[in-house]
Design an enzyme around this catalytic site. Structure first.
Site, mmCIF file in Angstrom:
data_model
loop_
_atom_site.group_PDB
_atom_site.id
_atom_site.type_symbol
_atom_site.label_atom_id
_atom_site.label_comp_id
_atom_site.label_asym_id
_atom_site.label_seq_id
_atom_site.Cartn_x
_atom_site.Cartn_y
_atom_site.Cartn_z
ATOM 1 N N ASP A 158 -65.632 28.843 74.455
ATOM 2 C CA ASP A 158 -66.371 27.825 75.190
ATOM 3 C C ASP A 158 -65.810 27.806 76.625
ATOM 4 O OD1 ASP A 158 -67.922 25.324 75.510
ATOM 5 O OD2 ASP A 158 -65.913 24.470 75.708
ATOM 6 N N ASP B 217 -66.507 24.929 79.599
ATOM 7 C CA ASP B 217 -66.102 23.610 80.121
ATOM 8 C C ASP B 217 -65.230 22.883 79.096
ATOM 9 O OD1 ASP B 217 -67.636 23.743 82.531
ATOM 10 O OD2 ASP B 217 -69.433 23.246 81.402
ATOM 11 N N ASP C 104 -64.016 22.955 72.440
ATOM 12 C CA ASP C 104 -63.468 21.589 72.565
ATOM 13 C C ASP C 104 -64.381 20.510 72.025
ATOM 14 O OD1 ASP C 104 -65.297 21.980 74.806
ATOM 15 O OD2 ASP C 104 -64.546 20.072 75.560
HETATM 16 O O1 PGA Z 1 -72.341 22.158 80.271
HETATM 17 C C1 PGA Z 1 -72.018 21.686 79.158
HETATM 18 O O2 PGA Z 1 -72.627 20.792 78.575
HETATM 19 C C2 PGA Z 1 -70.766 22.149 78.506
HETATM 20 O O3 PGA Z 1 -70.530 23.502 78.595
HETATM 21 P P1 PGA Z 1 -69.549 24.147 77.496
HETATM 22 O O4 PGA Z 1 -70.445 24.585 76.367
HETATM 23 O O5 PGA Z 1 -68.906 25.289 78.247
HETATM 24 O O6 PGA Z 1 -68.554 23.103 77.100
HETATM 25 MG MG MG Z 2 -66.801 22.530 76.143
#
Ligand code: PGA
Ligand code: MG
Length: 224
Positions: free
Chosen positions: A18, A20, A177
């Protein structure tokens, strides 16, 4: 012990990360873009902690949460183009790799592990962010939101990446996360490790079926 058996120490040949809240702390930039939108629409800004709790399910959900929070009845689709402009302008204000990310990716790559990014961040923003963080060369594949009709927690993005690597999904460790990551991994049948420092909401990290919950990114290298 043969040379091959001693060479590989990490248990999975492929790791899907992942973005963010797992590799990069983007919350302040995402909060800045949400707040530019809210202020433009005539609402007060919200604090970063509140925005953090909205991150993980993609831009549509994020903006939907912001509009609901502000009591604004507009349709998400009508403000999305403007939000994406703010997101683009704020993308590189202050993103930061979490501690230990670069040396862990280096160690995994040196161990022969193949890696990909699997994110709900809209695809136009993914490559510029990885480039700015200097981690693009570690990833053989990058999948952002909008490239497939489905996004996490649907298992499709993970299954798509397993196909790209031509390995069974059970060989692909998912590291994330949020509940979207956990949901996608469990639905796909991928082994899962959760990071404890990310943007999870009221979600039981320890009860979600993860093999491990790590507080520091380098702890990935201790998994056996
Ligand atoms: O932009 C988002 O909602 C989160 O992105 P992610 O999947 O990298 O946590
Ligand atoms: Mg994330």
């Amino acid at each position: 012990m043969t040379a091959d058996a001693s060479a590989r120490r990490f248990p999975w040949p492929v790791v899907l990360f992942d973005l963010d809240g797992t590799l990069v702390d983007t919350a302040s930039d995402i909060a800045a873009s949400v707040n530019r939108l809210l202020v433009e629409l005539g609402h007060p800004p919200v604090d970063e902690a509140t925005v953090r709790s909205w991150i993980g399910d993609g831009a549509g959900q994020l903006v939907g949460q912001a509009l609901r929070h502000a009591g604004d009845g507009r349709d998400v689709a009508t403000v999305m183009p403007r939000f994406l402009e703010h997101y683009r302008d704020c993308l590189l204000l202050d993103p930061a790799l979490y501690p230990g990310v670069e040396r862990t990716l280096q160690a995994l790559q040196a161990d022969g592990v193949r890696m990909a990014v699997c994110t709900n961040k809209p695809v136009p923003f993914v490559a510029p962010l990885l480039d700015a963080m200097g981690i693009t060369p570690y990833f053989e594949a990058v999948l952002g939101a909008g490239e497939l009709p489905e996004r996490k927690p649907d298992p499709a993005p993970l299954l798509h990446l397993a196909d790209r690597f031509d390995v069974p999904i059970a060989s692909c460790l998912m590291v994330g996360d949020s509940s979207a990551d956990a949901g996608a991994a469990i639905a796909a049948g991928a082994p899962l490790v959760m990071v404890g420092y990310g943007y999870r909401r009221s979600f039981d990290l320890h009860g979600c079926g993860a093999l491990a919950v790590i507080d520091r990114f380098e702890q990935l290298l201790e998994l056996r």
